[in-house]
Motif scaffolding. Structure first.
Motif, PDB file in Angstrom:
ATOM      1  N   GLU A  62      -6.540  -5.684   3.868  1.00 23.79           N
ATOM      2  CA  GLU A  62      -7.383  -4.500   4.048  1.00 23.79           C
ATOM      3  C   GLU A  62      -6.887  -3.646   5.201  1.00 23.79           C
ATOM      4  O   GLU A  62      -6.926  -2.416   5.141  1.00 23.79           O
ATOM      5  CB  GLU A  62      -8.836  -4.909   4.279  1.00 23.79           C
ATOM      6  CG  GLU A  62      -9.785  -3.715   4.302  1.00 23.79           C
ATOM      7  CD  GLU A  62     -11.236  -4.109   4.522  1.00 23.79           C
ATOM      8  OE1 GLU A  62     -12.091  -3.203   4.512  1.00 23.79           O
ATOM      9  OE2 GLU A  62     -11.521  -5.308   4.722  1.00 23.79           O
ATOM     10  N   MET A 101      -2.144   8.792   4.947  1.00 22.59           N
ATOM     11  CA  MET A 101      -2.044   9.792   3.880  1.00 22.59           C
ATOM     12  C   MET A 101      -2.979  10.976   4.157  1.00 22.59           C
ATOM     13  O   MET A 101      -2.608  12.142   3.970  1.00 22.59           O
ATOM     14  CB  MET A 101      -2.422   9.165   2.526  1.00 22.59           C
ATOM     15  CG  MET A 101      -1.475   8.108   2.011  1.00 22.59           C
ATOM     16  SD  MET A 101       0.152   8.736   1.550  1.00 22.59           S
ATOM     17  CE  MET A 101       1.083   8.224   2.973  1.00 22.59           C
ATOM     18  N   GLU A 102      -4.177  10.667   4.624  1.00 26.42           N
ATOM     19  CA  GLU A 102      -5.129  11.726   4.966  1.00 26.42           C
ATOM     20  C   GLU A 102      -4.609  12.586   6.106  1.00 26.42           C
ATOM     21  O   GLU A 102      -4.751  13.816   6.101  1.00 26.42           O
ATOM     22  CB  GLU A 102      -6.483  11.122   5.353  1.00 26.42           C
ATOM     23  CG  GLU A 102      -7.209  10.445   4.204  1.00 26.42           C
ATOM     24  CD  GLU A 102      -8.512   9.815   4.665  1.00 26.42           C
ATOM     25  OE1 GLU A 102      -9.005  10.171   5.753  1.00 26.42           O
ATOM     26  OE2 GLU A 102      -9.038   8.943   3.933  1.00 26.42           O
ATOM     27  N   ALA A 132       0.829  -1.209   0.000  1.00 29.31           N
ATOM     28  CA  ALA A 132       0.000   0.000   0.000  1.00 29.31           C
ATOM     29  C   ALA A 132       0.861   1.256   0.000  1.00 29.31           C
ATOM     30  O   ALA A 132       0.513   2.268  -0.629  1.00 29.31           O
ATOM     31  CB  ALA A 132      -0.924  -0.008   1.218  1.00 29.31           C
ATOM     32  N   THR A 133       1.991   1.207   0.683  1.00 31.57           N
ATOM     33  CA  THR A 133       2.896   2.355   0.720  1.00 31.57           C
ATOM     34  C   THR A 133       3.485   2.637  -0.655  1.00 31.57           C
ATOM     35  O   THR A 133       3.528   3.785  -1.114  1.00 31.57           O
ATOM     36  CB  THR A 133       4.036   2.098   1.738  1.00 31.57           C
ATOM     37  OG1 THR A 133       3.479   1.900   3.033  1.00 31.57           O
ATOM     38  CG2 THR A 133       4.991   3.275   1.795  1.00 31.57           C
ATOM     39  N   ARG A 192      -3.921  -1.642   3.893  1.00 29.40           N
ATOM     40  CA  ARG A 192      -4.357  -0.610   2.940  1.00 29.40           C
ATOM     41  C   ARG A 192      -5.082   0.531   3.629  1.00 29.40           C
ATOM     42  O   ARG A 192      -4.779   1.706   3.386  1.00 29.40           O
ATOM     43  CB  ARG A 192      -5.260  -1.247   1.882  1.00 29.40           C
ATOM     44  CG  ARG A 192      -5.813  -0.254   0.862  1.00 29.40           C
ATOM     45  CD  ARG A 192      -6.656  -0.967  -0.177  1.00 29.40           C
ATOM     46  NE  ARG A 192      -7.762  -1.701   0.409  1.00 29.40           N
ATOM     47  CZ  ARG A 192      -8.903  -1.150   0.809  1.00 29.40           C
ATOM     48  NH1 ARG A 192      -9.089   0.166   0.686  1.00 29.40           N
ATOM     49  NH2 ARG A 192      -9.870  -1.888   1.320  1.00 29.40           N
ATOM     50  N   ARG A 193      -6.016   0.201   4.515  1.00 26.85           N
ATOM     51  CA  ARG A 193      -6.788   1.257   5.179  1.00 26.85           C
ATOM     52  C   ARG A 193      -5.895   2.103   6.093  1.00 26.85           C
ATOM     53  O   ARG A 193      -6.077   3.309   6.222  1.00 26.85           O
ATOM     54  CB  ARG A 193      -7.933   0.635   5.999  1.00 26.85           C
ATOM     55  CG  ARG A 193      -9.010  -0.019   5.152  1.00 26.85           C
ATOM     56  CD  ARG A 193      -9.799   0.986   4.336  1.00 26.85           C
ATOM     57  NE  ARG A 193     -10.540   1.911   5.148  1.00 26.85           N
ATOM     58  CZ  ARG A 193     -11.763   1.683   5.636  1.00 26.85           C
ATOM     59  NH1 ARG A 193     -12.356   0.522   5.395  1.00 26.85           N
ATOM     60  NH2 ARG A 193     -12.388   2.586   6.355  1.00 26.85           N
ATOM     61  N   VAL A 221      -2.682   2.780   5.684  1.00 22.00           N
ATOM     62  CA  VAL A 221      -1.892   3.695   4.853  1.00 22.00           C
ATOM     63  C   VAL A 221      -2.768   4.822   4.321  1.00 22.00           C
ATOM     64  O   VAL A 221      -2.353   5.991   4.293  1.00 22.00           O
ATOM     65  CB  VAL A 221      -1.201   2.933   3.710  1.00 22.00           C
ATOM     66  CG1 VAL A 221      -0.552   3.900   2.721  1.00 22.00           C
ATOM     67  CG2 VAL A 221      -0.147   1.981   4.270  1.00 22.00           C
ATOM     68  N   GLU A 222      -3.991   4.498   3.914  1.00 22.04           N
ATOM     69  CA  GLU A 222      -4.910   5.540   3.439  1.00 22.04           C
ATOM     70  C   GLU A 222      -5.178   6.573   4.528  1.00 22.04           C
ATOM     71  O   GLU A 222      -5.167   7.793   4.265  1.00 22.04           O
ATOM     72  CB  GLU A 222      -6.227   4.909   2.986  1.00 22.04           C
ATOM     73  CG  GLU A 222      -6.125   4.119   1.695  1.00 22.04           C
ATOM     74  CD  GLU A 222      -7.418   3.389   1.356  1.00 22.04           C
ATOM     75  OE1 GLU A 222      -7.498   2.830   0.250  1.00 22.04           O
ATOM     76  OE2 GLU A 222      -8.347   3.375   2.195  1.00 22.04           O
ATOM     77  N   LEU A 223      -5.428   6.109   5.752  1.00 23.49           N
ATOM     78  CA  LEU A 223      -5.663   7.038   6.859  1.00 23.49           C
ATOM     79  C   LEU A 223      -4.444   7.901   7.121  1.00 23.49           C
ATOM     80  O   LEU A 223      -4.564   9.100   7.410  1.00 23.49           O
ATOM     81  CB  LEU A 223      -6.038   6.272   8.129  1.00 23.49           C
ATOM     82  CG  LEU A 223      -7.500   5.912   8.351  1.00 23.49           C
ATOM     83  CD1 LEU A 223      -7.662   5.171   9.667  1.00 23.49           C
ATOM     84  CD2 LEU A 223      -8.376   7.165   8.354  1.00 23.49           C
ATOM     85  N   SER A 231       1.159   4.252  -2.998  1.00 22.34           N
ATOM     86  CA  SER A 231       0.944   5.667  -2.703  1.00 22.34           C
ATOM     87  C   SER A 231       2.131   6.528  -3.105  1.00 22.34           C
ATOM     88  O   SER A 231       2.122   7.736  -2.877  1.00 22.34           O
ATOM     89  CB  SER A 231       0.670   5.850  -1.201  1.00 22.34           C
ATOM     90  OG  SER A 231      -0.493   5.153  -0.817  1.00 22.34           O
TER      91      SER A 231
END
Length: 335
Positions: free
Chosen positions: A294, A304-305, A84-85, A297-298, A300-302, A88
């Motif tokens: 998951e 990034m936010e 996931a990293t 992924r979640r 890393v998404e958090l 991104s």
């Protein structure tokens, strides 16, 4: 050493266009992008990430602090986070905490000193740990992964309580009334949640959640082996056992084999955490499979936010695991 201006001259574009292609900061037509990339290859230009980090205060790196040595679950989680990293556009720096609060603080400091843009932390120290105080005081964007410890941070983990209760439900429905638990290290949040799930399941099935049905396996194979021997030593030993993580499941199986107790004929077994090679085991374990990909992924998404919006509202994401029904519980598997 080739410079960005050399790439621009060879490609016949401006230096700013080369910068946009390399850094991904603006859309560039495919034809122009290919010209720039070909010029990069031809000149041997190497992007100076150190210089970029000094200019932009960003290193495009994320830190991951987790106890990875010898733990199958965390090894899979590291792989998921790394994928996931990379997706991104970042690079991952990982350090092993060995589930030790002092070591955890040390590696968190080290990652911060290496100027990571954000941190993913599977904390062993809990909400009052020095590592959480450190990242909060440092203002380092941080997401807690696998172990929820404080709503003051974004966090992503498995919904442990109800998943463990479901294992109890299943064993109780098969007629077991004394269901033992080999629990994890007491200092870990996941251990407390899974024990709470065991108690919830026992109570809603009208069973006695007796303290003598719980032993601590310290989240590792050998301590779990010794703990299982203690659990099975009494005259009223449980007829079913739940192991609270995959490492301990190995210890439970070793202890039962040494005691001459067959699974599932003599003792039914259910496990929290699945194995990649579980279908090769005889009998194959009925288990709770965590959503590892998951989770990575979640998380890393958090992160990034949070890097983009340091003051945004913190979120706790609990992901539903999968009940994998096989033979160790004493009934035929289902798909």
């Amino acid at each position: 050493m080739a410079k960005m201006a050399d790439v621009a001259r060879r490609a016949g574009v401006s230096v700013s266009t080369v910068s946009h292609v390399i850094n991904g900061t603006r859309y560039v037509k495919d034809e122009t992008r290919e010209q720039v990339l070909e010029a990069v290859r031809a000149t041997g230009y190497t992007h100076n990430t150190v210089a970029r980090s000094l200019k932009t205060s960003s290193t495009l790196t994320l830190g991951l602090a987790v106890s990875a040595v010898g733990n199958f679950h965390f090894a899979e989680l590291v792989s998921a986070v790394d994928a996931a990293t990379r997706a991104s556009g970042y690079t991952l720096l990982m350090a092993d905490t060995h589930d030790d609060p002092a070591e955890e603080l040390s590696v968190v400091r080290m990652l911060h000193e290496r100027r990571v843009d954000g941190l993913l932390l599977a904390t062993a120290a809990g909400p009052r740990g020095a590592a959480l105080r450190y990242v909060k005081n440092a203002g380092l964007p941080t997401v807690l992964i696998d172990r929820c410890a404080s709503p003051a941070f974004d966090q992503v983990a498995t919904a442990n309580v109800e998943a463990t209760a479901r294992l109890v439900d299943h064993l109780a429905d098969l007629g077991h009334t004394r269901i033992g638990l080999v629990a994890g290290r007491r200092s870990l949040r996941t251990s407390a949640e899974r024990q709470r799930g065991w108690q919830r399941g026992m109570e809603r099935k009208g069973l006695t959640a007796s303290p003598d049905l719980v032993v601590v396996g310290d989240s590792q194979a050998y301590p779990a082996e010794l703990a299982t021997e203690r659990l099975m030593a009494g005259p009223d030993a449980p007829t079913a056992v739940i192991s609270a993580n995959n490492q301990m499941t190995l210890g439970v199986l070793r202890a039962l084999a040494r005691l001459g107790r067959k699974v599932p004929e003599d003792v039914a077994l259910c496990a929290f955490d699945d194995f990649e090679w579980a279908d090769l085991m005889q009998p194959a374990p009925t288990a709770i499979a965590q959503p590892v990909e998951e989770t990575g992924r979640r998380a890393v998404e958090l992160l990034m936010e949070r890097i983009a919006d340091p003051d945004g509202e913190r979120r706790t994401v609990l992901l539903e695991p999968t009940f994998v029904h096989r033979e160790s519980c004493g009934c035929a598997r289902t798909s």
